[in-house]
Scaffold this active site. Sequence first.
Site, PDB file in Angstrom:
ATOM      1  N   GLY A  13       0.847  -1.197   0.000  1.00 24.46           N
ATOM      2  CA  GLY A  13       0.000   0.000   0.000  1.00 24.46           C
ATOM      3  C   GLY A  13       0.880   1.245   0.000  1.00 24.46           C
ATOM      4  N   LYS A  34       0.306 -10.141  -0.292  1.00 30.64           N
ATOM      5  CA  LYS A  34      -0.372 -11.438  -0.273  1.00 30.64           C
ATOM      6  C   LYS A  34      -1.315 -11.695  -1.441  1.00 30.64           C
ATOM      7  CE  LYS A  34      -3.870 -10.366   3.248  1.00 30.64           C
ATOM      8  NZ  LYS A  34      -4.373 -10.762   4.551  1.00 30.64           N
ATOM      9  N   GLY A  48      -9.380  11.599   0.213  1.00 28.19           N
ATOM     10  CA  GLY A  48      -8.143  12.241  -0.183  1.00 28.19           C
ATOM     11  C   GLY A  48      -7.092  12.281   0.907  1.00 28.19           C
ATOM     12  N   GLU A 113     -13.828  17.626   4.932  1.00 23.37           N
ATOM     13  CA  GLU A 113     -14.359  16.421   5.590  1.00 23.37           C
ATOM     14  C   GLU A 113     -14.587  16.729   7.064  1.00 23.37           C
ATOM     15  OE1 GLU A 113     -11.812  13.090   4.602  1.00 23.37           O
ATOM     16  OE2 GLU A 113     -12.411  13.155   2.504  1.00 23.37           O
ATOM     17  N   HIS A 241     -16.805   4.055   9.948  1.00 24.53           N
ATOM     18  CA  HIS A 241     -17.180   5.132   9.029  1.00 24.53           C
ATOM     19  C   HIS A 241     -18.699   5.259   9.067  1.00 24.53           C
ATOM     20  CE1 HIS A 241     -17.473   7.728   5.578  1.00 24.53           C
ATOM     21  NE2 HIS A 241     -16.158   7.800   5.520  1.00 24.53           N
ATOM     22  N   ARG A 287     -16.042  11.900  12.842  1.00 25.39           N
ATOM     23  CA  ARG A 287     -16.645  10.609  12.500  1.00 25.39           C
ATOM     24  C   ARG A 287     -17.254   9.836  13.653  1.00 25.39           C
ATOM     25  NH1 ARG A 287     -12.531   8.153   8.239  1.00 25.39           N
ATOM     26  NH2 ARG A 287     -13.123   9.844   6.858  1.00 25.39           N
ATOM     27  N   HIS A 348     -13.899   0.702   9.709  1.00 25.98           N
ATOM     28  CA  HIS A 348     -13.179   1.396   8.642  1.00 25.98           C
ATOM     29  C   HIS A 348     -11.673   1.488   8.866  1.00 25.98           C
ATOM     30  CE1 HIS A 348     -12.697   4.238   5.377  1.00 25.98           C
ATOM     31  NE2 HIS A 348     -12.244   5.171   6.191  1.00 25.98           N
ATOM     32  N   GLU A 372      -1.127   2.028   8.362  1.00 23.57           N
ATOM     33  CA  GLU A 372      -2.237   1.701   9.265  1.00 23.57           C
ATOM     34  C   GLU A 372      -1.848   0.665  10.320  1.00 23.57           C
ATOM     35  OE1 GLU A 372      -5.949   1.352   7.223  1.00 23.57           O
ATOM     36  OE2 GLU A 372      -6.972   0.553   8.991  1.00 23.57           O
ATOM     37  N   LEU A 389      -3.596   8.527   4.964  1.00 24.97           N
ATOM     38  CA  LEU A 389      -2.699   8.482   3.799  1.00 24.97           C
ATOM     39  C   LEU A 389      -1.522   9.421   4.055  1.00 24.97           C
ATOM     40  CD1 LEU A 389      -5.166   8.384   0.757  1.00 24.97           C
ATOM     41  CD2 LEU A 389      -3.540   6.600   1.436  1.00 24.97           C
TER      42      LEU A 389
HETATM   43  P1  FAD Z   1      -2.654  -0.822   2.904  1.00 22.56           P
HETATM   44  O1  FAD Z   1      -2.847   0.162   1.847  1.00 22.56           O
HETATM   45  O2  FAD Z   1      -3.842  -1.504   3.437  1.00 22.56           O
HETATM   46  O3  FAD Z   1      -1.633  -1.920   2.387  1.00 22.56           O
HETATM   47  C1  FAD Z   1      -1.372  -3.085   3.144  1.00 22.56           C
HETATM   48  C2  FAD Z   1      -0.704  -4.092   2.253  1.00 22.56           C
HETATM   49  O4  FAD Z   1      -0.247  -5.194   3.031  1.00 22.56           O
HETATM   50  C3  FAD Z   1      -1.619  -4.688   1.190  1.00 22.56           C
HETATM   51  O5  FAD Z   1      -0.885  -4.755   0.005  1.00 22.56           O
HETATM   52  C4  FAD Z   1      -1.905  -6.094   1.710  1.00 22.56           C
HETATM   53  O6  FAD Z   1      -2.226  -7.023   0.723  1.00 22.56           O
HETATM   54  C5  FAD Z   1      -0.576  -6.411   2.363  1.00 22.56           C
HETATM   55  N1  FAD Z   1      -0.610  -7.476   3.362  1.00 22.56           N
HETATM   56  C6  FAD Z   1      -1.407  -7.565   4.442  1.00 22.56           C
HETATM   57  N2  FAD Z   1      -1.106  -8.683   5.140  1.00 22.56           N
HETATM   58  C7  FAD Z   1      -0.105  -9.296   4.486  1.00 22.56           C
HETATM   59  C8  FAD Z   1       0.634 -10.497   4.698  1.00 22.56           C
HETATM   60  N3  FAD Z   1       0.391 -11.319   5.725  1.00 22.56           N
HETATM   61  N4  FAD Z   1       1.603 -10.822   3.813  1.00 22.56           N
HETATM   62  C9  FAD Z   1       1.861 -10.035   2.742  1.00 22.56           C
HETATM   63  N5  FAD Z   1       1.186  -8.902   2.481  1.00 22.56           N
HETATM   64  C10 FAD Z   1       0.221  -8.533   3.353  1.00 22.56           C
HETATM   65  N6  FAD Z   1      -7.413   7.390   4.334  1.00 22.56           N
HETATM   66  C11 FAD Z   1      -7.201   8.668   4.006  1.00 22.56           C
HETATM   67  O7  FAD Z   1      -6.267   9.309   4.502  1.00 22.56           O
HETATM   68  N7  FAD Z   1      -8.014   9.272   3.092  1.00 22.56           N
HETATM   69  C12 FAD Z   1      -9.048   8.646   2.505  1.00 22.56           C
HETATM   70  O8  FAD Z   1      -9.736   9.203   1.682  1.00 22.56           O
HETATM   71  C13 FAD Z   1      -9.304   7.296   2.866  1.00 22.56           C
HETATM   72  N8  FAD Z   1     -10.352   6.622   2.330  1.00 22.56           N
HETATM   73  C14 FAD Z   1     -10.479   5.292   2.608  1.00 22.56           C
HETATM   74  C15 FAD Z   1     -11.487   4.566   1.971  1.00 22.56           C
HETATM   75  C16 FAD Z   1     -11.599   3.203   2.166  1.00 22.56           C
HETATM   76  C17 FAD Z   1     -12.686   2.432   1.479  1.00 22.56           C
HETATM   77  C18 FAD Z   1     -10.693   2.553   3.037  1.00 22.56           C
HETATM   78  C19 FAD Z   1     -10.795   1.081   3.259  1.00 22.56           C
HETATM   79  C20 FAD Z   1      -9.717   3.275   3.698  1.00 22.56           C
HETATM   80  C21 FAD Z   1      -9.601   4.637   3.488  1.00 22.56           C
HETATM   81  N9  FAD Z   1      -8.615   5.384   4.121  1.00 22.56           N
HETATM   82  C22 FAD Z   1      -8.427   6.693   3.789  1.00 22.56           C
HETATM   83  C23 FAD Z   1      -7.629   4.741   4.981  1.00 22.56           C
HETATM   84  C24 FAD Z   1      -6.337   4.527   4.183  1.00 22.56           C
HETATM   85  O9  FAD Z   1      -6.671   4.132   2.877  1.00 22.56           O
HETATM   86  C25 FAD Z   1      -5.452   3.482   4.791  1.00 22.56           C
HETATM   87  O10 FAD Z   1      -5.312   3.673   6.160  1.00 22.56           O
HETATM   88  C26 FAD Z   1      -4.065   3.536   4.157  1.00 22.56           C
HETATM   89  O11 FAD Z   1      -4.192   3.465   2.779  1.00 22.56           O
HETATM   90  C27 FAD Z   1      -3.220   2.416   4.693  1.00 22.56           C
HETATM   91  O12 FAD Z   1      -2.082   2.289   3.909  1.00 22.56           O
HETATM   92  P2  FAD Z   1      -1.050   1.145   4.269  1.00 22.56           P
HETATM   93  O13 FAD Z   1       0.030   1.215   3.253  1.00 22.56           O
HETATM   94  O14 FAD Z   1      -0.673   1.237   5.683  1.00 22.56           O
HETATM   95  O15 FAD Z   1      -1.883  -0.209   4.146  1.00 22.56           O
HETATM   96  C1  SIN Z   2     -13.753   9.087   3.106  1.00 26.20           C
HETATM   97  O1  SIN Z   2     -13.574   9.372   1.928  1.00 26.20           O
HETATM   98  O2  SIN Z   2     -14.775   9.338   3.729  1.00 26.20           O
HETATM   99  C2  SIN Z   2     -12.671   8.353   3.816  1.00 26.20           C
HETATM  100  C3  SIN Z   2     -11.692   9.302   4.336  1.00 26.20           C
HETATM  101  C4  SIN Z   2     -10.837   8.667   5.368  1.00 26.20           C
HETATM  102  O3  SIN Z   2     -11.040   7.524   5.754  1.00 26.20           O
HETATM  103  O4  SIN Z   2      -9.927   9.349   5.838  1.00 26.20           O
END
Ligand code: FAD
Ligand code: SIN
Length: 529
Positions: A13, A34, A48, A113, A241, A287, A348, A372, A389
């Site tokens: 991610g 994974k 965003g 937001e 959410h 929220r 969420h 996260e 993000l």
């Molecule tokens: P992720 O993007 O979740 O990436 C985790 C990665 O780890 C994935 O590739 C997964 O497959 C991999 N993984 C997990 N377990 C394993 C394992 N055992 N072995 C190998 N790989 C593994 N945040 C904002 O700031 N703004 C927004 O507008 C917003 N909108 C959102 C809307 C939705 C629908 C969701 C679900 C979340 C939203 N969020 C938003 C939250 C935000 O998207 C996430 O918190 C953020 O993207 C997390 O990034 P990350 O790189 O930590 O994890």
């Molecule tokens: C949303 O677009 O409502 C998600 C934003 C966030 O999770 O930060």
Amino acid sequence: MDDRFDFLVIGSGAAGLTFALKAASFGTVVIVTKKEPVESNTNYAQGGIAVVLGDTDSFEKHIEDTIHAGAGLCDPNVVRVIIQDGPARIEALERLGAKFSKSDENTFLLGREGGHQENRIVYAADATGKEVERSLLERVRTHKNILILEHHFALELITEHHLVEQQTRAGRTTHCFGAYVLDDHAARVKKILAKVTLLAAGGAGQVYQHTTNPVVATGDGIAMAYRAKARLENLEFVQFHPTTLYHEDSSAFLISEAVRGEGAILTDLDGRRFMDDYDERGEMASRDIVARAIDEQLKISGNTHALLDVSHHNKDFLQTRFPTIFSTCLSVGIDISKDPIPVVPAAHYMCGGVKTDLNGQSSIERLLACGEVACTGLHGANRLASNSLLEALVVGHRAVQHALEIRRNSNWREDIPDWDESGTENPQEWVLVSHNREELRRVMWDYVGIVRSELRLDRAFRRTRLLYEETEDFFKKSRVSAPLCELRNMIAVAYLIIRSSQSRKESRGLHYMSDYPELRQEETTPTLL
Ligand code: FAD
Ligand code: SIN
């Protein structure tokens, strides 16, 4: 390349890819992920990235909003550093080719937001995460120093626990040497050694029956870190959410908070607007408040959902501003330029996680965590919208400098044993895994949701313990597989959420206990595990 790298990144991610891309300028990087690399919470982010770019905005205002939402548990220094680095991270994404929504004068269009006093959300229509993921992944895929191993499931972090000699001597975890990783297609466990391991495995929304998170979000990172004895923090703070689409053909599709930012109103089924009864900011309250308000309204009325009405905007505007939401709703027969959208809350975001500093350093040496899965102290008891993000990008970037220092003083361990599969076989009763998974998710939804109580938490604890015992027994006898490991991880995360919730005897931010509805001023320390 063999199975030794300077940097092992678990997760593809925003956090993992940001780190990988920068680290690759200095050494070899392997990313294990994974499923397909795009599958991540990042890819589904809609609203965003919260960044101070507006004329009337300031870092101080964003800091104030973040700390206010965090309800006494934010670390002010962490908040300041992350927020101040926001503009640079957006610039960096643009240099990689990310295209954000802009005006005719080429200035950022800034959304609004809940909990933000200014318009400060940089967005790419309603698919911001997809654009972030695309721009990072395109560069990562072509980088000569980066190997992406998709369909590779990280099973365990390798620590002193895996070294027989050390285990008997001290029994303590102090270093991470890499990870055991299941190559899902080859059904083979690899031992990947690294000088630095970055855990960027994202959130745990799948622990709940209703969630905005994709199926990959099973809390594997938190569970692995827990088993490795890393310090964890604040796991009771699960963000729900307020608005996901309520429809039988859609599994908790998110209706972005940005829709309320564009003036949408929440009503009950009789068309009565209710948010003003709960907060003077109405629909733009943070929220936790909006989700609890909807939850209460549904309980009082017995209705299955509330309504979100954005029909004061015309079709052209809505199709441009929210193309994904517009078309998804239309696909189930809802024209949002005319009809109100049926909505319900869903799990969420996990505010707690692996405790780290601003460089991603966890309590285990050579193990960093960001995004996260981590808990830096930015979000406290309640994450401000679109701050995650931002955090993933900032800490993913900062962690590289620190990782280089670690690498300088580290080497690969030569004495790591292979994965031990002795005494296991391919079992027949796979139905146990899927049934236990569904049962766990229901228990968490019913008893550890938006409103909690001692009684409900006790009930959840007892049921989860039973699931734990059954699953561990099954695990010991079975050849390792991704679904079984996910179930184990989900049970571990559920246990941690329940235990943390039981230990916080007050209501604060996202953690609302009906037995203790008040906030206790003295409870301003994070919950440690
Ligand atoms: P992720 O993007 O979740 O990436 C985790 C990665 O780890 C994935 O590739 C997964 O497959 C991999 N993984 C997990 N377990 C394993 C394992 N055992 N072995 C190998 N790989 C593994 N945040 C904002 O700031 N703004 C927004 O507008 C917003 N909108 C959102 C809307 C939705 C629908 C969701 C679900 C979340 C939203 N969020 C938003 C939250 C935000 O998207 C996430 O918190 C953020 O993207 C997390 O990034 P990350 O790189 O930590 O994890
Ligand atoms: C949303 O677009 O409502 C998600 C934003 C966030 O999770 O930060």
